[in-house]
Scaffold this motif. Structure first.
Motif, PDB file in Angstrom:
ATOM      1  N   LYS A  74       0.638  -0.988   0.116  1.00  9.44           N
ATOM      2  CA  LYS A  74       0.093   0.156   0.163  1.00  9.44           C
ATOM      3  C   LYS A  74       0.629   1.161   0.085  1.00  9.44           C
ATOM      4  O   LYS A  74       0.522   2.138  -0.678  1.00  9.44           O
ATOM      5  N   LEU A  75       2.565   1.579   0.690  1.00  2.91           N
ATOM      6  CA  LEU A  75       2.820   2.394   0.625  1.00  2.91           C
ATOM      7  C   LEU A  75       3.642   2.321  -0.773  1.00  2.91           C
ATOM      8  O   LEU A  75       4.713   3.583  -0.722  1.00  2.91           O
ATOM      9  N   GLY A  76       3.775   0.904  -1.768  1.00  2.00           N
ATOM     10  CA  GLY A  76       4.360   1.695  -2.625  1.00  2.00           C
ATOM     11  C   GLY A  76       5.958   1.167  -2.867  1.00  2.00           C
ATOM     12  O   GLY A  76       6.237   1.680  -3.633  1.00  2.00           O
ATOM     13  N   GLN A  77       5.887   0.248  -1.902  1.00  2.00           N
ATOM     14  CA  GLN A  77       7.847  -0.593  -1.494  1.00  2.00           C
ATOM     15  C   GLN A  77       7.897  -1.380  -2.372  1.00  2.00           C
ATOM     16  O   GLN A  77       9.015  -2.001  -2.365  1.00  2.00           O
ATOM     17  N   GLN A  78       7.065  -2.582  -1.958  1.00  2.00           N
ATOM     18  CA  GLN A  78       7.574  -3.686  -2.261  1.00  2.00           C
ATOM     19  C   GLN A  78       8.253  -4.256  -3.524  1.00  2.00           C
ATOM     20  O   GLN A  78       9.000  -4.922  -4.023  1.00  2.00           O
TER      21      GLN A  78
END
Length: 293
Positions: A74-78
């Protein structure tokens, strides 16, 4: 009422899609969170804040790693490169201690208790977390569940703004627990956890059904009740149903997002003030010969 006001007022629990706030003396903002963040000099010469450390505890197969995964997604870190991630995740499993030969034989027969505090190298975990808080790059070992041992491989954790540490006993060791700025407990029904653990251990870790069930009844369940469950009282946020609790995860993501935005703003201001050319002082205001008073 704003999100920050809700978080400051009480301990948060989300159940059946309804957000409930319980007023108590244990706030989501712990004493350490209310203090001014520590700073250190980074390799680029600028001052940077101490990473925001979040502990994620809960029983076996409660969904701890999935909760962390959802938060990072959801934080766009993956899908970012390791060096570019502002949020990273570490598993406590990486800090299982090396087994003695006799213990290794017991482990192969499913007779070693991996859910007991003695199975972990808490000193090594503490040392790594202190290095992370100091803004250092660290090497975290990988654990091999099939051979029940630490592998020769490791992965590099680069300095980040937020670090998630998940594990069954991350709140058990007092010195480790005191380092967390926020503590989450993933609270999932025991039957659900067992239903998840059985296929996972059979398909991913090469165990047979009888071994999995015997280990659960003799070690996993008793250890959860004795060592893991009591640490629930230390949590700032309790997440019923784990990764299926979208309301709780969205709430946590929003809190982290606000922290990241504030941290980015602070860093930009800090860099601008550092790069701004200094204005020479006026001799009229500096005393005789232009020297300061």
């Amino acid at each position: 009422m704003s999100l920050s006001e809700i978080l400051q007022k009480g301990r948060v629990a989300v159940n059946c899609g309804i957000l409930g706030v319980r007023i108590s003396r244990k706030y989501i903002y712990t004493h350490k969170m209310s203090e001014k963040p520590a700073e250190h000099t980074a390799s680029n010469g600028f001052e940077s804040k101490t990473p925001f450390l979040i502990g994620v505890a809960g029983g076996t197969a409660s969904g701890k790693s999935t909760v962390c995964q959802r938060i990072m997604e959801k934080l766009g870190q993956q899908h970012k490169e390791q060096t570019e991630r502002r949020v990273v995740c570490i598993s406590q499993d990486s800090f299982y201690r090396t087994l003695k030969p006799s213990e290794r034989l017991r482990a192969e027969r499913g007779q070693f208790n991996f859910d007991h505090p003695d199975a972990f190298d808490d000193k090594k975990l503490l040392s790594i977390l202190k290095d992370i808080l100091a803004g250092k790059k660290v090497e975290v070992p990988e654990y091999d569940y099939i051979s029940n041992s630490i592998s020769h491989r490791s992965h590099t954790i680069y300095p980040a703004d937020v670090v998630l540490i998940e594990g069954i006993l991350v709140f058990y060791f007092p010195e480790v627990r005191e380092l967390f700025h926020m503590k989450l407990f993933v609270d999932t029904d025991s039957d659900t956890r067992l239903a998840r653990r059985v296929p996972r251990d059979i398909m991913e870790r090469g165990r047979d059904l009888e071994q999995v069930l015997n280990q659960y009844m003799n070690f996993v369940k008793p250890a959860f009740e004795e060592f893991c469950l009591p640490t629930k009282k230390f949590a700032d946020v309790i997440i019923p149903r784990g990764a299926d609790n979208f309301v709780a995860i969205d709430l946590i993501v929003q809190h982290i997002s606000e922290y990241l935005k504030k941290n980015s703003s602070d860093k930009v201001q800090l860099q601008l003030s550092t790069l701004a050319p200094s204005v020479p002082s006026s001799p009229q205001r500096s005393g005789k010969g232009g020297r300061p008073h």
